[in-house]
Design a protein around this motif. Structure first.
Motif, PDB file in Angstrom:
ATOM      1  N   ASP A   1     141.036 102.700  26.708  1.00 22.83           N
ATOM      2  CA  ASP A   1     142.161 103.652  27.523  1.00 22.83           C
ATOM      3  C   ASP A   1     141.458 103.980  29.085  1.00 22.83           C
ATOM      4  OD1 ASP A   1     140.348 105.315  26.612  1.00 22.83           O
ATOM      5  OD2 ASP A   1     141.669 106.733  25.536  1.00 22.83           O
ATOM      6  N   HIS A   2     140.175 103.482  29.296  1.00 22.27           N
ATOM      7  CA  HIS A   2     139.875 104.156  30.436  1.00 22.27           C
ATOM      8  C   HIS A   2     140.531 103.676  31.550  1.00 22.27           C
ATOM      9  CE1 HIS A   2     136.529 104.610  33.612  1.00 22.27           C
ATOM     10  NE2 HIS A   2     135.791 105.072  32.621  1.00 22.27           N
ATOM     11  N   PRO A   3     140.755 104.515  32.660  1.00 27.58           N
ATOM     12  CA  PRO A   3     141.660 104.286  33.660  1.00 27.58           C
ATOM     13  C   PRO A   3     141.050 102.966  34.467  1.00 27.58           C
ATOM     14  CG  PRO A   3     140.687 106.185  33.962  1.00 27.58           C
ATOM     15  CD  PRO A   3     140.349 105.965  32.537  1.00 27.58           C
ATOM     16  N   TYR A   4     139.593 103.028  34.684  1.00 32.21           N
ATOM     17  CA  TYR A   4     139.016 102.095  35.558  1.00 32.21           C
ATOM     18  C   TYR A   4     138.203 101.103  34.830  1.00 32.21           C
ATOM     19  CZ  TYR A   4     140.362 106.117  38.216  1.00 32.21           C
ATOM     20  OH  TYR A   4     141.156 107.221  39.024  1.00 32.21           O
ATOM     21  N   ALA A   5     138.739 100.686  33.643  1.00 31.02           N
ATOM     22  CA  ALA A   5     138.295  99.708  32.582  1.00 31.02           C
ATOM     23  C   ALA A   5     137.792  98.340  33.465  1.00 31.02           C
ATOM     24  CB  ALA A   5     138.968  99.531  31.458  1.00 31.02           C
ATOM     25  N   GLU A   6     138.648  97.854  34.275  1.00 32.37           N
ATOM     26  CA  GLU A   6     138.820  96.676  34.822  1.00 32.37           C
ATOM     27  C   GLU A   6     137.599  96.737  35.853  1.00 32.37           C
ATOM     28  OE1 GLU A   6     141.703  93.250  37.078  1.00 32.37           O
ATOM     29  OE2 GLU A   6     142.425  95.303  36.455  1.00 32.37           O
ATOM     30  N   TRP A   7     137.414  97.954  36.606  1.00 34.22           N
ATOM     31  CA  TRP A   7     136.526  97.867  37.507  1.00 34.22           C
ATOM     32  C   TRP A   7     135.125  97.689  36.932  1.00 34.22           C
ATOM     33  CZ3 TRP A   7     132.277 100.487  39.195  1.00 34.22           C
ATOM     34  CH2 TRP A   7     131.843 100.507  40.534  1.00 34.22           C
ATOM     35  N   LEU A   8     135.247  98.741  35.983  1.00 36.23           N
ATOM     36  CA  LEU A   8     133.760  98.659  35.012  1.00 36.23           C
ATOM     37  C   LEU A   8     133.283  97.380  34.720  1.00 36.23           C
ATOM     38  CD1 LEU A   8     134.296 102.133  33.359  1.00 36.23           C
ATOM     39  CD2 LEU A   8     133.028 101.732  35.141  1.00 36.23           C
ATOM     40  N   ALA A   9     134.346  96.744  33.981  1.00 33.47           N
ATOM     41  CA  ALA A   9     133.934  95.402  33.285  1.00 33.47           C
ATOM     42  C   ALA A   9     133.574  94.226  34.296  1.00 33.47           C
ATOM     43  CB  ALA A   9     135.355  94.788  32.959  1.00 33.47           C
ATOM     44  N   MET A  10     134.295  94.310  35.681  1.00 32.77           N
ATOM     45  CA  MET A  10     133.818  93.372  36.706  1.00 32.77           C
ATOM     46  C   MET A  10     132.295  93.495  37.007  1.00 32.77           C
ATOM     47  SD  MET A  10     135.500  92.845  40.492  1.00 32.77           S
ATOM     48  CE  MET A  10     135.048  91.337  41.327  1.00 32.77           C
ATOM     49  N   TYR A  11     131.808  94.688  37.183  1.00 37.06           N
ATOM     50  CA  TYR A  11     130.280  94.496  37.614  1.00 37.06           C
ATOM     51  C   TYR A  11     129.356  94.551  36.622  1.00 37.06           C
ATOM     52  CZ  TYR A  11     132.608  95.192  41.978  1.00 37.06           C
ATOM     53  OH  TYR A  11     133.342  95.295  43.189  1.00 37.06           O
ATOM     54  N   ARG A  12     130.093  94.340  35.272  1.00 36.18           N
ATOM     55  CA  ARG A  12     129.168  93.890  34.226  1.00 36.18           C
ATOM     56  C   ARG A  12     128.825  92.425  33.919  1.00 36.18           C
ATOM     57  NH1 ARG A  12     130.074  98.189  29.066  1.00 36.18           N
ATOM     58  NH2 ARG A  12     130.060 100.016  30.157  1.00 36.18           N
TER      59      ARG A  12
ATOM     60  N   ARG B   1     123.842  99.719  34.448  1.00 32.03           N
ATOM     61  CA  ARG B   1     123.352 101.228  33.965  1.00 32.03           C
ATOM     62  C   ARG B   1     124.358 101.823  33.082  1.00 32.03           C
ATOM     63  NH1 ARG B   1     119.469 103.927  38.405  1.00 32.03           N
ATOM     64  NH2 ARG B   1     118.337 102.407  39.068  1.00 32.03           N
ATOM     65  N   LEU B   2     125.614 101.484  33.631  1.00 36.90           N
ATOM     66  CA  LEU B   2     126.572 102.159  32.948  1.00 36.90           C
ATOM     67  C   LEU B   2     126.888 101.547  31.503  1.00 36.90           C
ATOM     68  CD1 LEU B   2     129.439 102.139  35.504  1.00 36.90           C
ATOM     69  CD2 LEU B   2     128.259 104.138  34.374  1.00 36.90           C
ATOM     70  N   GLU B   3     126.492 100.279  31.244  1.00 31.70           N
ATOM     71  CA  GLU B   3     126.573  99.479  30.032  1.00 31.70           C
ATOM     72  C   GLU B   3     125.679 100.049  29.056  1.00 31.70           C
ATOM     73  OE1 GLU B   3     127.048  95.075  28.172  1.00 31.70           O
ATOM     74  OE2 GLU B   3     126.227  95.177  30.280  1.00 31.70           O
ATOM     75  N   ARG B   4     124.294 100.463  29.744  1.00 28.14           N
ATOM     76  CA  ARG B   4     123.180 100.969  28.909  1.00 28.14           C
ATOM     77  C   ARG B   4     123.556 102.382  28.429  1.00 28.14           C
ATOM     78  NH1 ARG B   4     118.618 102.714  32.583  1.00 28.14           N
ATOM     79  NH2 ARG B   4     120.304 104.279  33.040  1.00 28.14           N
ATOM     80  N   ASP B   5     124.310 103.136  29.421  1.00 29.67           N
ATOM     81  CA  ASP B   5     124.358 104.521  28.886  1.00 29.67           C
ATOM     82  C   ASP B   5     125.787 104.845  28.059  1.00 29.67           C
ATOM     83  OD1 ASP B   5     121.898 104.828  30.413  1.00 29.67           O
ATOM     84  OD2 ASP B   5     122.874 105.935  31.901  1.00 29.67           O
ATOM     85  N   MET B   6     126.703 104.070  28.553  1.00 24.06           N
ATOM     86  CA  MET B   6     128.238 104.226  27.854  1.00 24.06           C
ATOM     87  C   MET B   6     128.482 103.451  26.644  1.00 24.06           C
ATOM     88  SD  MET B   6     130.839 103.621  30.850  1.00 24.06           S
ATOM     89  CE  MET B   6     132.100 104.104  29.899  1.00 24.06           C
TER      90      MET B   6
END
Length: 237
Positions: A170-181, A159-164
């Protein structure tokens, strides 16, 4: 971003019993995507101390998830199912543990801090629910109890990939977001939901109803897990 808008299509198969579990969870499933913790995490505005609180509690939660998966492996009669649950337990500790280790180095906590951590009431309750269903429930109920955790996270990533779109560098939680994609999680979900369907097919109506209740209870605990981090929950006495 509207994280409550359902995906048009999922990148993994959702068999009929998994759909029935979603229907049973109803608005609870949607609410799990709409907690302010999730929005702040996605937007990169989440306070670092709050994220650290979440990460440390999550590290301990994953130990219980691995325990539940290991217990389920002992109920399986098919060696392939046994091995899959053993691998799921390993994935929870080793692969996701690498993410925790990286953020621990960045935020200033280590394995000793995690071992000494006091679990929040919500975290303790969620762990007890999963372990109890894996120990005392049927195979379909125990599997249903552990299913919302990976499913919600993978779907949140999509859902985050679709919306953002692309994750800002420079996103502080980029690694977290990337993992679940990561597309590899789609194969994981295909395997998990296929097993949930087979175990449901082998069960009676009463067992299937208990499994749907176990699923919905875990979805509620997922919302509560966001909330315990957002409020930095403590025991009242």
């Amino acid at each position: 971003m509207d994280l409550t808008a359902p995906l048009d299509t999922r990148a993994f198969s959702v068999p009929p019993f998994a759909e029935a579990c979603l229907d049973h969870a109803d608005d609870t499933w949607t609410a799990a995507f709409d907690h302010p913790f999730v929005h702040a995490l996605a937007e990169g505005t989440l306070d670092a101390d709050t994220f650290m609180f979440y990460q440390m509690q999550d590290a301990r939660y994953l130990e219980a998830f691995a325990d539940a998966a290991s217990l389920l492996s002992t109920q399986c009669t098919d060696p392939d199912d046994t091995l899959w649950f053993i691998d799921a337990a390993r994935l929870a500790i080793v692969v996701e543990g690498e993410l925790h280790e990286g953020y621990g180095d960045e935020l200033g906590y280590g394995p000793d801090d995690i071992r000494q951590l006091q679990l929040t009431p919500n975290n303790r309750a969620y762990q007890n629910h999963m372990i109890e269903r894996a120990q005392r429930g049927t195979l379909v109920a125990g599997t249903a109890a552990i299913t919302p955790c990976p499913w919600l996270y993978v779907e949140l990533g999509q859902r985050l990939e679709r919306d953002m779109g692309a994750i800002p560098e420079d996103h502080p939680y980029a690694e977290w977001l990337a993992m679940y994609r990561d597309p590899e999680f789609n194969e994981y979900m295909d395997n998990l939901l296929e097993r949930l369907q087979r175990f449901a097919d082998a069960a009676d109506d009463a067992a299937r109803e208990r499994a749907k209740t176990a699923f919905t209870t875990s979805v509620r605990y997922e919302w509560m897990f966001w909330d315990q981090a957002w409020t930095q929950q403590e025991w009242p006495v």
